[in-house]
Design an enzyme around this catalytic site. Structure first.
Site, mmCIF file in Angstrom:
data_model
loop_
_atom_site.group_PDB
_atom_site.id
_atom_site.type_symbol
_atom_site.label_atom_id
_atom_site.label_comp_id
_atom_site.label_asym_id
_atom_site.label_seq_id
_atom_site.Cartn_x
_atom_site.Cartn_y
_atom_site.Cartn_z
ATOM 1 N N ASP A 39 -7.748 -7.283 2.165
ATOM 2 C CA ASP A 39 -6.694 -7.434 3.161
ATOM 3 C C ASP A 39 -7.176 -6.863 4.475
ATOM 4 O O ASP A 39 -8.025 -5.970 4.496
ATOM 5 C CB ASP A 39 -5.416 -6.717 2.726
ATOM 6 C CG ASP A 39 -5.542 -5.205 2.883
ATOM 7 O OD1 ASP A 39 -5.160 -4.676 3.941
ATOM 8 O OD2 ASP A 39 -6.053 -4.548 1.948
ATOM 9 N N ASP B 257 0.849 -1.177 0.000
ATOM 10 C CA ASP B 257 0.000 0.000 0.000
ATOM 11 C C ASP B 257 0.892 1.237 0.000
ATOM 12 O O ASP B 257 2.089 1.166 0.227
ATOM 13 C CB ASP B 257 -1.003 -0.006 1.145
ATOM 14 C CG ASP B 257 -0.355 -0.023 2.515
ATOM 15 O OD1 ASP B 257 0.861 0.229 2.599
ATOM 16 O OD2 ASP B 257 -1.058 -0.289 3.500
#
Length: 468
Positions: A357, A144
């Site tokens: 996630d 990310d």
């Protein structure tokens, strides 16, 4: 729940050139109708058949075929979707080796660009050959962008993304300026290290440079994550800023791709924000698609997929995912950031999300919390002191096949590290396996039937209320 090891077979080399996505099957209207009939016939409790029929119509109506199964092909292997992606924040899933993570059937792992930037540094990971080699995973990886840290360090939620604001005031959620460790401006964000307090700055370009060095197959554009109590005008400003940052991310991604030809190609995914406003969510999604199409028309790389981010209330999860999915291209995968509760998985998959996630299964496990088919348990409880049964024999897996609740209770009370390992290993086996079973049910045309079976057992007779 059977482990999904296809990723390590001949399948793994199929997408070595670059990332692509293939839709395999879709939710069918007949699945919904069959589920309604099955649910009405098998429902228990005081509610009558007519009430069940109404609930079924409400839940299943408007699914629109957005749920699908597919395959994301990456240079490090394939991801069969829907899929749950364990979080390896600092290039490790806490308490587990990569081999143990692989044993759960996990197909990929997601790491955090912000934390790996601070330690050990992206140059170290790059020199090691990239994230997959550095952590000995040798499978698909995500990173990310650091955007979540803009929110968590800058405006709070005390590092936990709240799914609602009930009972919370602005003071509970947004930290005062003097306490902030990150401050956003048009160009990027200034922040202080959580390790030593040193000053740093992220911009879209810096985030791309870090993520290229980390070498993940899938990375996310730098975005600003707002809170639920930010005003409508600020949400509008933030969506526009995230759009401008996305344009800069695409440009830097192209520059670095051209420069770093010695590394496998990486896929950049745009992130859709907009809080709980339908017009802003759709505007954000359309804007990212337009940016991607413009880049591709110029012979450059567009977005390989899209993330759905931002603070939202649990009851609106499916609606928001559906808004976004309706605006995104059919041939691009969609990743829902930070979701893992079983009911949320069913809701999001039905609405069109492909991968997910969340740190919840691992964080919960380190504290003695475990998932079972009959709901969550906390093995710290005194009632488990002489409970010599497995955590869940029906779920199976290494932990349930070898250790008792009593033994894990002892480890937890004794503060032995092995407790966290066993609970975390079980939880990942449960969560990865659950999404695998959802995928199988979709391929078999029985998604709603499986949802009825699982949710009725996990949450009890009132499970429909959790889906709105």
């Amino acid at each position: 729940m059977a482990d999904n090891q296809e990723n390590t077979s001949a399948d793994a080399g199929a997408g070595a050139a670059d990332l692509s996505f293939e839709v395999r099957t879709r939710l069918r209207d007949s699945d919904s109708a069959d589920a309604g009939a099955a649910g009405n016939a098998g429902a228990a409790g005081s509610a009558g058949a007519s009430a069940d029929a109404g609930a079924s119509a409400r839940l299943n109506g408007g699914a629109g075929g957005l749920g699908r199964t597919g395959v994301i092909k990456t240079p490090h292997g394939n991801i069969h979707t829907p899929a749950f992606i364990p979080v390896a924040t600092k290039a490790t899933v806490k308490t587990l080796t990569p081999e143990q993570v692989r044993s759960t059937g996990a197909q990929a792992m997601l790491s955090n660009a912000y934390h790996l930037y601070l330690q050990p540094g992206p140059d170290i990971v790059d020199e090691a050959g990239g994230l997959a080699t550095f952590e000995n995973w040798h499978g698909p990886t995500y990173t990310d962008s650091g955007g979540f840290q803009v929110m968590s360090l800058g405006v709070g939620y005390k590092k936990v993304l709240a799914m609602d604001t009930k009972g919370r005031s602005e003071a509970d959620i947004i930290q005062q300026q003097k306490k902030r460790m990150a401050v956003v401006d048009e160009d990027g964000v200034d922040f202080r290290s959580v390790i030593d307090g040193s000053k740093h700055r992220f911009t879209p370009e810096v985030s791309m440079q870090i993520q290229h060095q980390l070498g993940a197959d899938i990375m996310f554009a730098f975005d600003e994550l707002t809170t639920l109590v930010n005003t409508r005008p600020y949400q509008e400003q933030s969506v526009a800023r995230t759009h401008r940052w996305a344009r800069r991310c695409l440009a830097e991604h192209q520059r670095l791709t051209d420069l770093r030809t010695h590394r496998p190609p990486q896929s950049l995914w745009g992130v859709v924000q907009g809080a709980q406003y339908e017009d802003l969510r759709r505007q954000a999604a359309r804007g990212l698609v337009q940016l991607s199409e413009e880049a591709e028309a110029q012979g450059n790389r567009g977005f390989g997929g899209f993330g759905i981010g931002g603070a939202l209330e649990k009851e609106n999860l499916g609606t928001i995912v559906r808004w976004v999915a309706e605006e995104l291209p059919e041939d691009k995968p969609r990743h829902l950031l930070g979701i893992s509760e079983p009911d949320d998985l069913f809701t999001a998959i039905e609405a069109g999300a492909d991968t997910f996630d969340c740190v919840a299964p691992t964080r919960l496990g380190r504290r003695g919390g475990v998932y079972t088919l009959d709901g969550r348990l906390n093995l710290m409880g005194a009632r488990f002191k002489r409970d010599f049964s497995p955590i869940d024999a029906a779920v199976g897996g290494y932990v349930s096949e070898n250790y008792s609740r009593a033994y894990i209770h002892h480890l937890l009370k004794a503060k032995e590290y092995l407790a966290g390992t066993l609970c975390t290993l079980h939880n990942l086996h449960f969560m990865v396996g659950l999404v695998d079973r959802i995928r199988e049910s979709m391929e078999q045309g029985r998604f709603y039937e499986f949802r009825e079976e699982f949710m009725g057992r996990y949450y009890g007779p009132a499970w429909r209320e959790r889906l709105g």
